[in-house]
Design a protein around this motif. Structure first.
Motif, PDB file in Angstrom:
ATOM      1  N   ALA A  49      -5.865  -6.672   4.740  1.00 36.86           N
ATOM      2  CA  ALA A  49      -5.122  -5.694   5.532  1.00 36.86           C
ATOM      3  C   ALA A  49      -3.874  -5.220   4.794  1.00 36.86           C
ATOM      4  N   VAL A  50      -3.155  -6.151   4.162  1.00 34.36           N
ATOM      5  CA  VAL A  50      -1.926  -5.785   3.451  1.00 34.36           C
ATOM      6  C   VAL A  50      -2.247  -4.950   2.220  1.00 34.36           C
ATOM      7  N   GLY A  59     -10.266  -2.979  -6.125  1.00 37.35           N
ATOM      8  CA  GLY A  59     -10.668  -1.726  -6.734  1.00 37.35           C
ATOM      9  C   GLY A  59     -11.882  -1.077  -6.114  1.00 37.35           C
ATOM     10  N   LEU A  60     -12.386  -1.609  -5.004  1.00 32.66           N
ATOM     11  CA  LEU A  60     -13.584  -1.071  -4.354  1.00 32.66           C
ATOM     12  C   LEU A  60     -13.192   0.055  -3.400  1.00 32.66           C
ATOM     13  N   PRO A  61     -13.892   1.201  -3.461  1.00 34.61           N
ATOM     14  CA  PRO A  61     -13.548   2.345  -2.600  1.00 34.61           C
ATOM     15  C   PRO A  61     -14.016   2.151  -1.161  1.00 34.61           C
ATOM     16  N   ILE A  62     -13.507   1.121  -0.527  1.00 29.23           N
ATOM     17  CA  ILE A  62     -13.892   0.810   0.848  1.00 29.23           C
ATOM     18  C   ILE A  62     -13.227   1.833   1.771  1.00 29.23           C
ATOM     19  N   HIS A  64     -11.167   3.720   4.582  1.00 26.71           N
ATOM     20  CA  HIS A  64      -9.924   3.396   5.293  1.00 26.71           C
ATOM     21  C   HIS A  64      -9.103   2.334   4.565  1.00 26.71           C
ATOM     22  N   THR A  65      -9.124   2.363   3.249  1.00 26.86           N
ATOM     23  CA  THR A  65      -8.219   1.547   2.434  1.00 26.86           C
ATOM     24  C   THR A  65      -7.376   2.498   1.586  1.00 26.86           C
ATOM     25  N   ALA A  66      -6.356   1.937   0.867  1.00 26.67           N
ATOM     26  CA  ALA A  66      -5.367   2.768   0.159  1.00 26.67           C
ATOM     27  C   ALA A  66      -4.807   3.814   1.129  1.00 26.67           C
ATOM     28  N   ILE A  67      -4.376   3.327   2.288  1.00 23.96           N
ATOM     29  CA  ILE A  67      -4.008   4.221   3.388  1.00 23.96           C
ATOM     30  C   ILE A  67      -2.787   5.079   3.041  1.00 23.96           C
ATOM     31  N   ILE A  68      -1.765   4.471   2.450  1.00 26.24           N
ATOM     32  CA  ILE A  68      -0.539   5.217   2.166  1.00 26.24           C
ATOM     33  C   ILE A  68      -0.765   6.294   1.106  1.00 26.24           C
ATOM     34  N   PRO A  69      -1.378   5.982  -0.057  1.00 26.84           N
ATOM     35  CA  PRO A  69      -1.606   7.058  -1.036  1.00 26.84           C
ATOM     36  C   PRO A  69      -2.517   8.164  -0.505  1.00 26.84           C
ATOM     37  N   ALA A  70      -3.548   7.780   0.263  1.00 26.23           N
ATOM     38  CA  ALA A  70      -4.504   8.784   0.741  1.00 26.23           C
ATOM     39  C   ALA A  70      -3.905   9.688   1.809  1.00 26.23           C
TER      40      ALA A  70
END
Length: 407
Positions: A49-50, A59-62, A64-70
């Motif tokens: 979550a963090v 590094g997996l394009p899961i 709803h991850t990398a929420i802030i950059p996206a």
């Protein structure tokens, strides 16, 4: 904090391995294993979550991850909306202004000697900076060209006519005429003027000089002339419809009209303007005047007892004292601020919103992510630590409840 959180996960994994290996020897190890297993699940879930806030886990394009950059731009828009709606709404700002009582605060601040002195210091510093910037040949040349260009566009005759028209509108010139009449009357009645008139008359009546009556006749004539002149001037001053006053009005009206419309007057005005423009003394005069003004200001502002600074400080203190004593004026200032505030708020709030949105959009996503993680990442690691401990306790509680249910 990352290392601490990772160490707790490692400790939970070791504890789980140890408890699983020893579970057959004593039932208590089953409880330990349940605690450690749930602790690992909580630690890994919170780690995911963090990390998912800032980047793709492993590094997996899961999704709803990398929420802030996206969602950087959307976050900027939401942030701008949050600030504008919750801090810059018109009712909120007006309520705060009503509480602040800006006029009273200003009066109180200006009334303090140290505040007035500080304000004077700031104003003097600003003026000295401006003088240094303006003390440049390019500025002087620019002012000279501006003066020449402005003079080239001036119709001197028409301008003089319009000025006189404004001065004579509504009979304003009558006050000037009345004052002139009073001055002329005082001069004519004066001993010196009467003596001169007497001498002038005596020189003209040469035939009476031989019998010694020239001075007596001259004085008699002078008294009659002065009395007639004073009487006429008095009538002019007392009677608005006096013929001489009406003639003066007619002359002034005609003269003003000629100044505005007569081609001959306009030609003379253009000739005078051309002479002024062509004369090198005009540029030299403007340059000299500008240099002298700057030199005087520089000299005064450089003194510790600068008269300009003293006047500014005194004006600030006087203004503060008068504002403090004048409740009606303070109320008027507050009313003007409150009346003007909604327009300013409505106008600049959207400017602030756009600025925040554009500024966030300009940020590099990776740099922003690193900066955010550096500032709030320590607190986020506590989530992993708490997840490990709380997960373990929940797992232990579930395992205990299960064992009790089994009997």
């Amino acid at each position: 904090m990352k290392r601490i959180a990772l160490a707790l996960l490692g400790a939970a994994a070791l504890l789980y391995a140890l408890a699983t290996a020893l579970e057959a020897r004593h039932p208590a190890w089953g409880y330990v294993a349940a605690f450690a297993e749930a602790a690992m699940v909580g630690a890994i879930a919170d780690w995911f979550a963090v990390v998912a806030l800032f980047r793709h886990p492993l590094g997996l394009p899961i999704p709803h991850t990398a929420i802030i950059p996206a969602n950087k731009d959307r976050i900027g828009a939401r942030l701008a909306g949050f600030i504008c709606n919750n801090f810059l709404s018109t009712p909120q700002v007006l309520a705060k202004l009503a509480q602040l009582d800006p006029a009273a605060r200003l009066a109180d601040w200006l009334s303090r000697p140290e505040s007035a002195d500080k304000l004077g210091g700031h104003l003097v510093a600003a003026v000295r900076y401006a003088l240094t910037a303006f003390d440049d040949a390019r500025v002087r040349d620019f002012l000279g060209r501006m003066a020449a260009a402005g003079l080239a566009q001036v119709d001197l005759a028409r301008l003089a006519g319009q000025a006189l028209d404004a001065l004579t509108a509504g009979g304003r010139h009558h006050a000037l005429l009345d004052d002139v009449l009073r001055q002329v009357t005082a001069v004519v009645e004066g001993e010196e003027m009467q003596e001169r008139i007497t001498e002038a008359i005596a020189r003209e009546i040469k035939t009476l000089r031989y019998v010694g009556l020239d001075q007596m006749a001259a004085r008699l004539a002078t008294r009659k002339i002065v009395a007639a002149a004073v009487h006429t001037l008095g009538e002019m001053a007392a009677e608005p419809a006096h013929p001489l006053r009406l003639r003066f009005d007619a002359y002034m009206t005609g003269f003003v009209e000629r100044l505005k419309t007569d081609p001959e007057f306009q030609r003379r005005g253009e000739a005078l303007r051309a002479d002024l423009q062509a004369h090198p003394a005009l540029g030299d005069y403007l340059h000299g005047l500008w240099s002298e003004l700057l030199a005087w200001l520089h000299d005064d502002l450089a003194k510790t007892d600068s008269s300009i600074r003293q006047r500014l400080v005194a004006m600030a203190g006087t203004l503060g004292a008068r504002l403090s004593a004048d409740e009606a004026m303070r109320r008027w200032i507050n009313e003007q601020i409150v009346d003007a505030a909604p327009r300013a708020i409505e106008r600049y709030r959207e400017d602030i919103r756009r600025y925040i949105v554009e500024r966030v959009a300009e940020w590099n996503a990776d740099e922003m992510t690193v900066e955010l993680e550096r500032n709030i990442g320590r607190d986020l690691q506590f989530i992993r630590v708490n997840g490990t401990l709380v997960g373990g306790l929940v797992g232990l509680l579930i395992h205990t409840a299960t064992q009790l249910w089994k009997g």
